[in-house]
Design a protein around this motif. Structure first.
Motif, PDB file in Angstrom:
ATOM      1  N   UNK A  30      31.751  36.194  89.426  1.00  0.00           N
ATOM      2  CA  UNK A  30      30.788  34.893  89.333  1.00  0.00           C
ATOM      3  C   UNK A  30      30.421  34.509  90.657  1.00  0.00           C
ATOM      4  N   UNK A  31      31.294  34.223  91.531  1.00  0.00           N
ATOM      5  CA  UNK A  31      30.524  33.863  92.887  1.00  0.00           C
ATOM      6  C   UNK A  31      29.926  34.435  93.498  1.00  0.00           C
ATOM      7  N   UNK A  32      30.315  36.083  93.741  1.00  0.00           N
ATOM      8  CA  UNK A  32      29.435  36.622  94.561  1.00  0.00           C
ATOM      9  C   UNK A  32      27.911  36.934  93.840  1.00  0.00           C
ATOM     10  N   UNK A  33      28.000  36.786  92.479  1.00  0.00           N
ATOM     11  CA  UNK A  33      26.661  36.768  91.717  1.00  0.00           C
ATOM     12  C   UNK A  33      25.806  35.628  92.160  1.00  0.00           C
ATOM     13  N   UNK A  34      26.434  34.433  92.149  1.00  0.00           N
ATOM     14  CA  UNK A  34      25.747  33.325  92.384  1.00  0.00           C
ATOM     15  C   UNK A  34      25.243  33.327  93.764  1.00  0.00           C
ATOM     16  N   UNK A  35      26.102  33.715  94.805  1.00  0.00           N
ATOM     17  CA  UNK A  35      25.753  33.828  96.120  1.00  0.00           C
ATOM     18  C   UNK A  35      24.680  34.766  96.433  1.00  0.00           C
ATOM     19  N   UNK A  36      24.619  35.918  95.700  1.00  0.00           N
ATOM     20  CA  UNK A  36      23.734  36.781  95.945  1.00  0.00           C
ATOM     21  C   UNK A  36      22.276  36.115  95.363  1.00  0.00           C
ATOM     22  N   UNK A  79      35.814  44.756  90.988  1.00  0.00           N
ATOM     23  CA  UNK A  79      35.618  44.842  92.265  1.00  0.00           C
ATOM     24  C   UNK A  79      34.239  45.811  92.498  1.00  0.00           C
ATOM     25  N   UNK A  80      34.083  46.650  91.835  1.00  0.00           N
ATOM     26  CA  UNK A  80      32.479  47.299  92.171  1.00  0.00           C
ATOM     27  C   UNK A  80      31.406  46.232  92.052  1.00  0.00           C
ATOM     28  N   UNK A  81      31.465  45.565  90.978  1.00  0.00           N
ATOM     29  CA  UNK A  81      30.522  44.508  90.804  1.00  0.00           C
ATOM     30  C   UNK A  81      30.536  43.657  91.948  1.00  0.00           C
ATOM     31  N   UNK A  82      31.504  43.147  92.457  1.00  0.00           N
ATOM     32  CA  UNK A  82      31.772  42.262  93.567  1.00  0.00           C
ATOM     33  C   UNK A  82      31.126  42.887  94.983  1.00  0.00           C
ATOM     34  N   UNK A  83      31.298  44.004  95.075  1.00  0.00           N
ATOM     35  CA  UNK A  83      30.841  44.771  96.066  1.00  0.00           C
ATOM     36  C   UNK A  83      29.257  44.926  95.977  1.00  0.00           C
ATOM     37  N   UNK A  84      28.858  45.187  94.803  1.00  0.00           N
ATOM     38  CA  UNK A  84      27.330  45.254  94.578  1.00  0.00           C
ATOM     39  C   UNK A  84      26.646  43.888  94.925  1.00  0.00           C
ATOM     40  N   UNK A  85      27.365  43.050  94.495  1.00  0.00           N
ATOM     41  CA  UNK A  85      26.634  41.503  94.778  1.00  0.00           C
ATOM     42  C   UNK A  85      26.732  40.957  96.138  1.00  0.00           C
ATOM     43  N   UNK A  86      27.756  41.431  96.637  1.00  0.00           N
ATOM     44  CA  UNK A  86      28.039  40.984  98.022  1.00  0.00           C
ATOM     45  C   UNK A  86      26.962  41.903  99.107  1.00  0.00           C
ATOM     46  N   UNK A  87      26.697  43.018  98.723  1.00  0.00           N
ATOM     47  CA  UNK A  87      25.653  43.925  99.303  1.00  0.00           C
ATOM     48  C   UNK A  87      24.388  43.170  99.172  1.00  0.00           C
ATOM     49  N   UNK A  89      23.730  40.057  98.672  1.00  0.00           N
ATOM     50  CA  UNK A  89      23.847  38.864  99.386  1.00  0.00           C
ATOM     51  C   UNK A  89      23.484  39.115 100.591  1.00  0.00           C
ATOM     52  N   UNK A  90      24.203  40.285 101.542  1.00  0.00           N
ATOM     53  CA  UNK A  90      23.887  40.549 102.844  1.00  0.00           C
ATOM     54  C   UNK A  90      22.511  41.086 103.038  1.00  0.00           C
ATOM     55  N   UNK A  91      21.950  41.706 102.097  1.00  0.00           N
ATOM     56  CA  UNK A  91      20.615  42.310 102.369  1.00  0.00           C
ATOM     57  C   UNK A  91      19.714  40.954 101.966  1.00  0.00           C
ATOM     58  N   UNK A  92      19.959  40.009 101.334  1.00  0.00           N
ATOM     59  CA  UNK A  92      19.075  38.707 101.025  1.00  0.00           C
ATOM     60  C   UNK A  92      18.957  37.967 102.287  1.00  0.00           C
ATOM     61  N   UNK A  93      20.439  37.984 102.912  1.00  0.00           N
ATOM     62  CA  UNK A  93      20.295  37.252 104.367  1.00  0.00           C
ATOM     63  C   UNK A  93      20.016  38.075 105.444  1.00  0.00           C
ATOM     64  N   UNK A  94      19.740  39.334 105.248  1.00  0.00           N
ATOM     65  CA  UNK A  94      19.031  39.915 106.419  1.00  0.00           C
ATOM     66  C   UNK A  94      17.663  40.102 106.167  1.00  0.00           C
ATOM     67  N   UNK A  95      16.901  40.125 105.044  1.00  0.00           N
ATOM     68  CA  UNK A  95      15.611  40.246 104.979  1.00  0.00           C
ATOM     69  C   UNK A  95      14.940  38.671 104.600  1.00  0.00           C
TER      70      UNK A  95
END
Length: 99
Positions: A30-36, A79-87, A89-95
């Motif tokens: 939930x948190x990784x989804x909303x942060x993404x 865990x897989x969904x958390x990794x996908x949403x964290x990725x 989030x990282x790409x969103x912060x990058x671009x």
């Protein structure tokens, strides 16, 4: 009325996996989804919306963990969904860096 024994988990490890996946894994997804979402959309709107949608999403993920036969598979999916949403989030912060 007590639950039917054929639907209950026999192993205490499966019970632990389902409870921990529902509680902790659901929270992480939930948190990784909303942060993404905040990385790709207006963060103020997402944070205000997350006050309600995060609880609903967490509760649904908690219930879904008990519907599965194997608690460890649910942990893997969460865990897989958390990794996908964290990725994302990282790409969103990058671009879309916030100045």
């Amino acid at each position: 009325m007590p639950a039917n024994k054929k639907y209950l988990s026999k192993s205490p490890w499966q019970r632990f996996a389902k409870i921990s996946a529902g509680f902790l894994g659901g929270y992480l997804v939930t948190m990784s989804f909303h942060l993404a979402l905040t990385a790709w959309a207006d963060s103020t709107t997402v944070i205000i919306t997350a006050a309600f949608s995060a609880f609903i999403m967490w509760a649904v993920l908690f219930v879904v963990s008990f519907l599965a036969k194997n608690g460890w598979k649910i942990w893997g999916i969460y865990i897989a969904l958390t990794i996908v949403f964290s990725t994302l989030m990282y790409l969103g912060d990058l671009y879309n860096p916030i100045v």
